[in-house]
Design a protein around this motif. Structure first.
Motif, PDB file in Angstrom:
ATOM      1  N   ASP A  80      -7.618  -2.190  -0.391  1.00 53.02           N
ATOM      2  CA  ASP A  80      -7.584  -1.847  -1.857  1.00 53.02           C
ATOM      3  C   ASP A  80      -8.494  -2.180  -2.423  1.00 53.02           C
ATOM      4  O   ASP A  80      -9.868  -2.642  -1.657  1.00 53.02           O
ATOM      5  CB  ASP A  80      -6.703  -2.477  -2.211  1.00 53.02           C
ATOM      6  N   ASP A  94      -4.538  -7.753   2.668  1.00 56.25           N
ATOM      7  CA  ASP A  94      -3.149  -7.677   2.431  1.00 56.25           C
ATOM      8  C   ASP A  94      -2.811  -7.203   4.070  1.00 56.25           C
ATOM      9  O   ASP A  94      -3.082  -6.043   4.399  1.00 56.25           O
ATOM     10  CB  ASP A  94      -2.371  -7.015   1.575  1.00 56.25           C
ATOM     11  N   ARG A  96       0.158  -6.775   5.267  1.00 54.84           N
ATOM     12  CA  ARG A  96       1.028  -4.850   5.053  1.00 54.84           C
ATOM     13  C   ARG A  96       0.169  -3.799   5.072  1.00 54.84           C
ATOM     14  O   ARG A  96       0.258  -2.827   6.299  1.00 54.84           O
ATOM     15  CB  ARG A  96       1.910  -4.628   3.664  1.00 54.84           C
ATOM     16  N   ARG A  97      -1.403  -4.166   4.607  1.00 57.89           N
ATOM     17  CA  ARG A  97      -2.438  -2.888   4.690  1.00 57.89           C
ATOM     18  C   ARG A  97      -3.042  -2.671   6.215  1.00 57.89           C
ATOM     19  O   ARG A  97      -4.473  -2.289   6.378  1.00 57.89           O
ATOM     20  CB  ARG A  97      -3.251  -2.552   3.770  1.00 57.89           C
ATOM     21  N   ARG A 126       0.784  14.791   6.554  1.00 59.55           N
ATOM     22  CA  ARG A 126       1.226  14.497   5.629  1.00 59.55           C
ATOM     23  C   ARG A 126       1.431  15.740   4.343  1.00 59.55           C
ATOM     24  O   ARG A 126       1.488  16.066   3.531  1.00 59.55           O
ATOM     25  CB  ARG A 126       1.191  13.350   5.670  1.00 59.55           C
ATOM     26  N   PRO A 260      -0.053   9.227  -1.140  1.00 62.34           N
ATOM     27  CA  PRO A 260       0.134   7.343  -1.761  1.00 62.34           C
ATOM     28  C   PRO A 260       0.354   6.370  -0.046  1.00 62.34           C
ATOM     29  O   PRO A 260      -0.061   7.200   1.004  1.00 62.34           O
ATOM     30  CB  PRO A 260       2.464   7.704  -1.580  1.00 62.34           C
ATOM     31  N   ALA A 261      -0.367   5.177  -0.352  1.00 63.44           N
ATOM     32  CA  ALA A 261      -1.205   4.837   0.150  1.00 63.44           C
ATOM     33  C   ALA A 261       0.015   3.892   1.611  1.00 63.44           C
ATOM     34  O   ALA A 261      -0.762   4.370   2.552  1.00 63.44           O
ATOM     35  CB  ALA A 261      -1.673   3.191  -0.538  1.00 63.44           C
ATOM     36  N   ARG A 262       1.319   4.259   1.141  1.00 70.03           N
ATOM     37  CA  ARG A 262       2.455   4.020   1.785  1.00 70.03           C
ATOM     38  C   ARG A 262       2.486   4.746   2.677  1.00 70.03           C
ATOM     39  O   ARG A 262       2.658   4.555   4.403  1.00 70.03           O
ATOM     40  CB  ARG A 262       3.961   3.791   1.682  1.00 70.03           C
ATOM     41  N   ASP A 263       2.129   6.175   3.337  1.00 68.27           N
ATOM     42  CA  ASP A 263       2.019   6.955   3.900  1.00 68.27           C
ATOM     43  C   ASP A 263       0.822   7.296   5.072  1.00 68.27           C
ATOM     44  O   ASP A 263       0.965   7.123   5.918  1.00 68.27           O
ATOM     45  CB  ASP A 263       2.143   8.650   3.394  1.00 68.27           C
ATOM     46  N   LEU A 265      -0.683   4.411   5.414  1.00 67.55           N
ATOM     47  CA  LEU A 265      -0.635   3.131   6.266  1.00 67.55           C
ATOM     48  C   LEU A 265       0.558   3.433   7.571  1.00 67.55           C
ATOM     49  O   LEU A 265       0.309   2.886   8.352  1.00 67.55           O
ATOM     50  CB  LEU A 265       0.389   2.207   5.560  1.00 67.55           C
ATOM     51  N   ALA A 266       1.930   4.280   6.646  1.00 64.01           N
ATOM     52  CA  ALA A 266       2.286   4.455   7.716  1.00 64.01           C
ATOM     53  C   ALA A 266       1.926   5.273   9.450  1.00 64.01           C
ATOM     54  O   ALA A 266       2.965   5.574  10.351  1.00 64.01           O
ATOM     55  CB  ALA A 266       4.004   5.333   7.475  1.00 64.01           C
TER      56      ALA A 266
END
Ligand SMILES: NC(=O)c1ccc[n+]([C@@H]2O[C@H](COP(=O)([O-])OP(=O)(O)OC[C@H]3O[C@@H](n4cnc5c(N)ncnc54)[C@H](OP(=O)(O)O)[C@@H]3O)[C@@H](O)[C@H]2O)c1
Length: 308
Positions: A80, A94, A96-97, A126, A260-263, A265-266
Motif C-alpha cells: 500500500d 500486510d 492480505r496484500r 475487471r 478496487p485493491a481487493r479486485d 489482489l483477487a
C-alpha cells in the motif's frame, strides 16, 4: 539494514544504512526482500508524479516484490502507499496484500513480470466483458506490458491480437509471442474491427488513431471498448468529439482506483501461477541493490529487478 533511500522528490536513490522496520500493528509482518521490480509506477510514485503518491520524503521506493516471511514462505506482495518500499533488505507487509508462491520459483522472474502483466490481466478481467473469440488491439505493444498483453489476450482466448507500435524491428519480434498482425501507428486502419483496445500510449498517438480506426469499422454500431492503461506518450490526449459520435466507442481506464485493491489482489494467485508456469515470456535483469542509483536511470528493454 541496507536500503535505497530517496531524500527528496527530484533526487535519485542512494543505497545506505536505514533503520530496521518494526511492525506498527498486529497485521504487519517483517519480511526479507528477495527481488523487487523497477517499474514505471515505482519511479512515478517516488518522484511524486503518480496520482497515488503521498509526497512523504525521505522514502524507500519499491511498490511490490518477492519476499520471504519468518515461516519461510515465499510471497509476492503489492505494498500500500508507504514510505518504506521493497528496495531494501527487509520491509513491512500486510499479508492480505500478498500471495504465497510455490517453492522453486525464480523470484527475479516473478518480480519482473507481475506489474506489467497485471495491467492487461486485470483490465481484461475487471474492466471489460471479455469472451473467447474477441479481437484485440494492443497499442504500444513493444514494451514489457504490451508484450505481455499480447500473450494474456491469447491466453484468455482472443481470436485475433493486433500489435501496434512505432519500432518496426521490435514489432517484428511480436509474432513469436502470439500477435496475429503487427502494424505501425500509421497503419491503424487495419485494426478497425477489433472489440477491445489495450492502450499503453495515450497522448497524440492514441488520439490520432481513433478517427482512422472508428470510421473504417465494418459495423460502427458494434461496441468497441478502449481501455486506457498507460500514458507513455503523454498524460493528456486531444480526443476528437467525432470519435465519440461516429462509432459505439466506450473509453474506460484500468489502474489503482478504477479497479478496487481487493479486485487486483483477487487476480494475483492465478496470474502468479501463470507466470510461474512459464505461460508468459518475461524479460528480467537482476541488479544488486548497491547499484540502485545506476539502475534508476539505465535504459534497457529488460525489466530491472533489484536484488538485495
Ligand atoms: N494501469 C496499470 O495497471 C499499469 C500497470 C503497468 C504499467 N502501466 C503503464 O503502462 C505503460 C507501459 O509500461 P511498460 O512496463 O510496458 O513500459 P516499458 O517496458 O518501458 O515499455 C514502454 C514502451 O513504450 C513505447 N514508447 C515510449 N515512448 C513512446 C511514445 N512517445 N510513443 C509511442 N510509444 C512509446 C516504447 O516502445 P518503442 O520504443 O519500441 O516504440 C517502450 O517499449 C507505462 O505508462 C506504465 O506506467 C500501467
Amino acid at each position: 539494514m541496507r536500503a535505497a533511500v530517496i531524500p527528496a522528490s527530484d533526487a535519485p536513490p542512494v543505497c545506505r544504512e536505514h533503520p530496521d522496520p518494526a511492525p506498527r500493528h498486529g497485521d504487519e509482518l517483517v519480511v526479507e526482500v528477495l527481488a523487487a521490480g523497477l517499474h514505471h509506477l515505482t519511479r512515478a510514485k517516488a518522484n511524486g508524479s503518480h496520482y497515488s503518491s503521498d509526497g512523504v520524503y525521505p522514502l524507500v521506493p519499491g511498490v511490490d516484490g518477492v519476499v520471504r516471511d519468518e515461516e519461510g514462505n515465499l510471497r509476492y506482495v503489492v505494498l500500500d502507499d508507504t514510505p518504506l518500499g521493497t528496495f531494501a533488505e527487509r520491509t513491512l507487509i500486510d499479508p492480505r496484500r500478498s500471495v504465497i508462491l510455490p517453492d522453486g520459483i525464480d523470484p527475479v522472474r516473478i518480480a519482473a513480470a507481475m506489474n506489467p502483466a497485471m495491467s492487461s490481466w486485470v483490465a481484461l478481467r475487471r474492466r471489460v466483458d471479455f469472451h473467447a473469440g474477441r479481437r484485440v488491439l494492443v497499442l504500444g505493444a513493444t514494451g514489457n506490458a504490451g508484450r505481455m498483453a499480447i500473450q494474456i489476450a491469447k491466453l484468455f482466448g482472443a481470436a485475433q491480437v493486433i500489435a501496434a507500435g512505432r519500432d518496426t524491428t521490435r514489432l517484428r519480434t511480436l509474432t513469436a509471442l502470439g500477435a496475429d498482425e503487427t502494424i505501425t501507428f500509421d497503419q491503424i486502419g487495419r485494426a478497425a474491427d477489433v472489440d477491445v483496445v489495450i492502450d499503453y500510449v495515450w497522448g497524440e498517438p492514441a488520439a490520432g488513431a481513433m478517427i482512422p480506426m472508428l470510421t473504417a469499422r465494418a459495423d460502427r454500431a458494434a461496441p468497441l471498448t478502449w481501455i486506457q492503461i498507460g500514458s507513455i506518450a503523454g498524460p493528456t490526449a486531444p480526443i476528437p468529439s467525432a470519435a465519440l459520435r461516429s462509432a459505439r466507442l466506450q473509453i474506460v481506464g484500468s489502474g489503482i482506483g478504477s479497479v478496487p485493491a481487493r479486485d487486483f489482489l483477487a487476480e494475483l494467485p492465478e496470474l502468479a501461477s501463470a507466470v510461474a508456469a512459464g505461460a508468459i515470456d518475461v524479460r528480467a535483469r537482476a541488479v544488486p541493490l548497491a547499484r540502485v542509483a545506476e539502475a534508476w536511470t539505465a535504459e534497457t528493454d529488460d525489466r530491472v529487478v533489484l536484488v538485495p
